[in-house]
Enzyme design. Structure first.
Site, short mmCIF file in Angstrom:
data_model
loop_
_atom_site.label_atom_id
_atom_site.label_comp_id
_atom_site.label_asym_id
_atom_site.label_seq_id
_atom_site.Cartn_x
_atom_site.Cartn_y
_atom_site.Cartn_z
N HIS A 1 -10.66 9.83 8.79
CA HIS A 1 -10.07 9.69 10.11
C HIS A 1 -10.63 10.45 10.97
CE1 HIS A 1 -8.04 5.95 9.47
NE2 HIS A 1 -6.73 6.77 8.89
N ALA B 1 -8.49 -15.96 31.01
CA ALA B 1 -7.15 -16.37 31.15
C ALA B 1 -7.07 -17.86 31.12
CB ALA B 1 -6.59 -15.82 32.57
N TRP C 1 -13.76 7.51 22.29
CA TRP C 1 -14.50 8.68 21.72
C TRP C 1 -15.96 7.98 21.44
CZ3 TRP C 1 -16.55 8.81 16.61
CH2 TRP C 1 -15.97 8.12 15.86
N ARG D 1 -8.13 2.45 -3.53
CA ARG D 1 -8.79 2.54 -2.39
C ARG D 1 -9.77 3.90 -2.60
NH1 ARG D 1 -8.06 0.79 3.18
NH2 ARG D 1 -9.87 1.18 4.27
N ARG E 1 -14.75 9.44 41.31
CA ARG E 1 -14.16 10.36 42.32
C ARG E 1 -13.09 11.35 41.82
NH1 ARG E 1 -12.15 5.82 46.27
NH2 ARG E 1 -11.37 5.33 44.34
N GLU F 1 -10.13 7.45 3.29
CA GLU F 1 -9.90 7.82 4.89
C GLU F 1 -9.37 9.38 5.26
OE1 GLU F 1 -10.90 4.73 4.01
OE2 GLU F 1 -10.66 4.31 6.16
N GLN G 1 -8.69 -3.26 20.54
CA GLN G 1 -7.73 -3.20 21.84
C GLN G 1 -6.29 -3.42 21.69
OE1 GLN G 1 -11.34 -4.43 24.68
NE2 GLN G 1 -9.47 -4.37 25.73
N TYR H 1 -6.86 11.01 3.58
CA TYR H 1 -5.41 11.12 3.43
C TYR H 1 -5.28 12.17 2.03
CZ TYR H 1 -4.29 7.58 6.93
OH TYR H 1 -4.22 6.76 8.04
N CYS I 1 -4.88 -4.00 18.24
CA CYS I 1 -4.45 -3.89 17.02
C CYS I 1 -4.44 -2.40 16.83
CB CYS I 1 -5.46 -4.68 15.95
SG CYS I 1 -7.27 -4.33 16.26
N GLN J 1 0.78 -1.26 0.07
CA GLN J 1 -0.01 0.09 -0.05
C GLN J 1 0.81 1.18 0.12
OE1 GLN J 1 -2.14 2.02 3.14
NE2 GLN J 1 -4.14 1.27 2.00
P1 NAP Z 1 -11.60 0.27 36.33
O1 NAP Z 1 -11.46 0.75 34.88
O2 NAP Z 1 -10.54 0.33 37.25
O3 NAP Z 1 -12.83 1.32 36.94
C1 NAP Z 1 -13.15 1.37 38.09
C2 NAP Z 1 -13.92 2.58 38.49
O4 NAP Z 1 -14.24 2.62 39.83
C3 NAP Z 1 -12.95 3.83 38.22
O5 NAP Z 1 -13.78 4.90 37.64
C4 NAP Z 1 -12.62 4.37 39.83
O6 NAP Z 1 -12.70 5.60 39.69
C5 NAP Z 1 -13.82 3.68 40.58
N1 NAP Z 1 -13.48 3.21 42.12
C6 NAP Z 1 -12.54 2.44 42.13
N2 NAP Z 1 -12.44 2.16 43.48
C7 NAP Z 1 -13.43 2.99 44.24
C8 NAP Z 1 -13.97 3.09 45.52
N3 NAP Z 1 -13.41 2.32 46.42
N4 NAP Z 1 -14.91 3.87 45.61
C9 NAP Z 1 -15.59 4.47 44.54
N5 NAP Z 1 -15.19 4.49 43.35
C10 NAP Z 1 -14.04 3.39 43.21
O7 NAP Z 1 -12.43 -0.93 36.51
P2 NAP Z 1 -13.59 -1.70 35.55
O8 NAP Z 1 -14.48 -0.43 35.09
O9 NAP Z 1 -14.01 -2.57 36.26
O10 NAP Z 1 -12.86 -2.22 34.25
C11 NAP Z 1 -12.09 -3.25 34.85
C12 NAP Z 1 -11.24 -3.39 33.50
O11 NAP Z 1 -11.84 -4.02 32.26
C13 NAP Z 1 -10.41 -2.23 33.29
O12 NAP Z 1 -9.12 -2.43 32.97
C14 NAP Z 1 -11.19 -1.94 32.07
O13 NAP Z 1 -10.24 -1.05 30.96
C15 NAP Z 1 -11.61 -3.09 31.27
N6 NAP Z 1 -12.79 -2.81 30.60
C16 NAP Z 1 -12.69 -2.39 29.28
C17 NAP Z 1 -13.63 -1.95 28.64
C18 NAP Z 1 -13.32 -1.27 27.33
O14 NAP Z 1 -14.36 -0.72 26.68
N7 NAP Z 1 -12.27 -1.25 26.55
C19 NAP Z 1 -14.92 -2.25 29.00
C20 NAP Z 1 -15.15 -2.67 30.14
C21 NAP Z 1 -13.96 -3.21 31.04
P3 NAP Z 1 -12.45 6.96 40.68
O15 NAP Z 1 -11.44 6.23 41.60
O16 NAP Z 1 -12.20 8.04 39.84
O17 NAP Z 1 -13.88 6.84 41.26
FE1 SF4 Z 2 -9.79 -6.91 18.65
FE2 SF4 Z 2 -8.00 -6.23 16.79
FE3 SF4 Z 2 -8.00 -8.72 17.66
FE4 SF4 Z 2 -10.20 -7.66 16.09
S1 SF4 Z 2 -8.10 -7.93 15.40
S2 SF4 Z 2 -10.11 -9.08 18.04
S3 SF4 Z 2 -10.30 -5.83 16.76
S4 SF4 Z 2 -7.71 -6.75 18.72
#
Ligand code: NAP
Ligand code: SF4
Length: 683
Positions: A255, A387, A586, A217, A571, A167, A342, A169, A344, A103
């Site tokens: 983009h 895991a 976003w 493209r 918090r 995209e 996540q 460019y 890629c 490409q």
């Molecule tokens: P997290 O990302 O660690 O978020 C926990 C939240 O709870 C934070 O906002 C924290 O913010 C708050 N918190 C923590 N302890 C607290 C307490 N004692 N009292 C009040 N608030 C508290 O955990 P998660 O949302 O459970 O996600 C777990 C993992 O899964 C993360 O690594 C996340 O990235 C991943 N995940 C990712 C996606 C995605 O879309 N990519 C989706 C789901 C899960 P404050 O301390 O500011 O309040």
């Molecule tokens: Fe997720 Fe990228 Fe793997 Fe597809 S290729 S499952 S989007 S990390």
């Protein structure tokens, strides 16, 4: 051979070369393109996909010159020496019976460097660098660079090139008046604005001769204000065809567009209808793209005449053997891309080598291999979350005797909850995949069994892997115990797994990944827009470009009203959702905004009352406020579950800890699968 997928597996005769099937591995930046020292890894990565049966591979983008760089010293093909360095890549693909095109990507004003150039001196909203406006001689130099790059690609052994014309460019920047204000032969009329891509394609064809694949493209849907009209798109398609292109690939969205185009919440095959509209107008084969991730979706697009080929990039990261498995009638064994981005695209944007959440070997083919073991061992894996599943299946694949114990009746752990979130339906594919892998690898499974240390010790396993996962963290908030007793306070497991009823007004405590998912879950009702293209288009304001330039609906986004009134609280100060994926955060923020979710940062939880949640915002002097909500949902992170470890170690067992049981903080499926797979490759 064609079996269930006669169209997908049919050869495609391009006149001077025949592709073995209709699968194009689409271009994707892996981070291995930038340094020649990484090319052996790139060669292994592509060779594995060629071995898996892909018809034609397209590399990640290579700039034809410094001005076209993605960023300083990023991938570029501009010298005979560089061309020689590519030869092991093309040789490796050809040795596997594959075909590969390079490409050519000129970023124009998207270049993240001070030498960026464009049609006019107009900065893009996603770059800090204002481009230089090219002089007429400068435009000629860019065209020469494209042609030279194509010539070098042939010297390097490539079967063709893809000219990146979408995209947002450089080429797109010439095509639309918003970014092209030129008054010379390269701006103004449509004829002038499309002169750049037409000249590039016709001069490459003239220089390289008839037997060289040129994919163009074409941007079918700009998704930016004042984008191309459909008439413009078709006029360009005709001109590109006449200029000598072999194939037309589909490009969707600049983009800088604020509409998702490849995220998991985009319906499968959600843009193939545009490729179908194009196909009706041109004589050369066309390629459909975006969110095509199963052989069924791909076959349907080809069978109904929407396209001649399908492009898949991420699905081939997820499973290099996609085509081979489809051909053998083993589609259920395909490790399906869940479009999470996540490992890629998020990696690519963080300048890390790309990989894949569901396949940590992707782009790591030279270093992570699951070789047959010479010393089969008896291994217990405790916990069938991501895991444990990854670890157990790789161990069994390698020839170990594996017993997998899971307290629940089903596999998947935390991941099963993600699959329930509207827009994350794809996540259930990974559960299906691992279910199939358990059977195929002969893993002995024990569901509904909460093993004790004594039980494990009594069975005399050589190795014990603890993948026991996590429990939701319960924060210390006044009135919480009473709220829990009243059923007013729930945690995310209660809601997502146990489907406990939730009121019409909800406060979510914790705005991490799960807090965002919870908000998404609570504001939606009825069929998920990810499963209904018309609903999805209304939700994001996408229309047919025959009706509005660039495909932006004049009435804008028309989201369904939210199912509930939701507050999402954290918090810490700062933008809620800042820790979400670079390429998807976003989208989550925009989606919740459309559903009128109120996000609050810097919140202190004063107490839970029967009337709702009392909070203070703005520090000690801030005013208290009662959020009158019916339900409070805790999404406050997790704590590891590792009760078994101490007694097992005390008894002298060989114990390994992976996933959330190892480190609960910021655990995600990417780390869980990677850690499980890496351990299994070592034992
Ligand atoms: P997290 O990302 O660690 O978020 C926990 C939240 O709870 C934070 O906002 C924290 O913010 C708050 N918190 C923590 N302890 C607290 C307490 N004692 N009292 C009040 N608030 C508290 O955990 P998660 O949302 O459970 O996600 C777990 C993992 O899964 C993360 O690594 C996340 O990235 C991943 N995940 C990712 C996606 C995605 O879309 N990519 C989706 C789901 C899960 P404050 O301390 O500011 O309040
Ligand atoms: Fe997720 Fe990228 Fe793997 Fe597809 S290729 S499952 S989007 S990390």
């Amino acid at each position: 051979m064609a079996g269930l997928y006669p169209n997908l597996l049919a050869p495609l005769d391009l006149g001077f070369v025949t592709l073995r099937n209709r699968v194009l591995m689409g271009s994707m930046h892996t981070g291995l393109e930038d340094r020649a020292s990484d090319f052996p890894r790139l060669a292994a990565y592509f060779a594995e996909r060629a071995r898996g049966g892909v018809g034609l591979i397209v590399t990640g983008g290579f700039a034809p010159n410094v001005a076209g760089w993605v960023s300083p010293f990023a991938s570029r093909l501009a010298s005979p020496r560089a061309a020689r360095q590519h030869r092991p890549i093309t040789a490796a693909v050809h040795a596997e019976g594959g075909r590969i095109a390079l490409q050519i990507l000129h970023t124009g004003r998207y270049g993240y460097h001070p030498f960026a150039v464009s049609a006019s001196r107009i900065r893009s909203p996603i770059s800090p660098f204002t481009p230089f406006a090219l002089s007429a001689a400068g435009v000629e130099r860019q065209i020469d660079a494209f042609v030279r790059c194509a010539e070098l690609a042939r010297e390097a052994g490539y079967d063709g090139v893809e000219v990146m014309g979408s995209e947002g460019y450089l080429i797109n920047q010439f095509l639309v008046q918003g970014t092209n204000r030129r008054k010379d032969a390269w701006g103004g009329s449509l004829q002038n604005r499309m002169r750049l891509p037409v000249e590039i394609v016709s001069r490459i064809r003239a220089r390289l001769g008839a037997d060289f694949i040129i994919i163009y493209r074409l941007s079918l849907l700009d998704l930016v204000p004042n984008g191309q009209t459909w008439d413009d798109v078709i006029a360009l398609a005709h001109a590109i065809e006449a200029a000598g292109a072999t194939l037309l690939n589909s490009g969707i969205g600049w983009h800088e567009a604020r509409i998702p185009t490849i995220a998991t919440s985009v319906p499968r095959g959600g843009f193939a209808w545009l490729t179908a509209q194009l196909r009706a107008q041109v004589g050369i084969p066309v390629i459909a793209t975006n969110r095509i991730n199963t052989p069924e979706v791909a076959e349907a697009i080809l069978a109904d005449g929407s396209a001649d080929m399908v492009s898949m990039a991420r699905p081939l990261l997820a499973d290099p053997d996609f085509v081979r498995k489809a051909a053998r009638g083993e589609a259920a064994q395909i490790n399906t891309c869940i479009a999470c981005n996540q490992a890629c695209l998020d990696h690519a944007f963080q300048r890390k080598v790309a990989s894949c959440l569901v396949n940590p070997r992707a782009c790591h083919e030279t270093e992570l291999n699951y070789l047959p073991t010479r010393q089969p061992r008896r291994v217990a894996v405790v916990g069938a979350g991501m895991a444990g599943l990854a670890c157990a299946t790789v161990l069994a694949e390698r020839g170990h005797r594996v017993d997998l114990f899971e307290a629940a009746e089903t596999l998947g752990g935390q991941f099963t909850m993600a699959a329930r979130v509207p827009g994350k339906e794809e996540f259930s594919e990974t559960l299906r995949y691992f279910g199939e892998r358990l059977i195929a690898t002969g893993t002995s499974t024990h569901f509904g069994v909460r093993v004790s240390a004594e039980m494990l010790l009594a069975q005399g396993f050589d190795e014990i892997v603890l993948a026991t996962g996590v429990v939701p963290r319960i924060p210390a908030i006044a009135g919480l115990a009473e709220g829990l007793a009243r059923g007013q306070v729930l945690n995310y497991v209660d809601v997502l797994r146990h489907q406990r009823p939730v009121g019409a007004r909800v406060a979510i405590i914790g705005a991490g990944g799960i807090g965002f998912d919870m908000a998404e879950y609570l504001v939606h009702q009825g069929v998920s827009p990810a499963l209904d293209r018309a609903a999805w288009q209304r939700e994001w304001g996408v229309t047919n470009p025959t009706l509005a330039p660039g495909g932006l609906a004049p009435e804008g986004a028309q989201p369904e009203p939210p199912a509930r009134q939701v507050f999402l609280l954290q918090r810490s100060q700062g933008k809620p959702g800042a820790g979400l994926g670079k390429t998807t955060g976003w989208i989550h923020r925009a989606s919740l905004k459309m559903k009128q979710v109120q996000t609050l940062a810097g919140v202190e939880y004063v107490g839970i009352e029967s009337a709702g949640l009392r909070i203070r915002v703005g520090g000690e002097r801030g005013e208290e406020r009662l959020l009158e909500v019916d339900t409070i949902v805790l999404c406050t992170g997790q704590e590891p579950l590792r009760d078994l470890e101490a007694p097992l170690r005390a008894a002298g067992a060989s114990v390994h800890r992976i996933g959330g049981a190892d480190v609960a903080a910021e655990l995600d499926a990417k780390r869980a699968i990677q850690q499980g797979s890496q351990l299994a490759a070592r034992i």
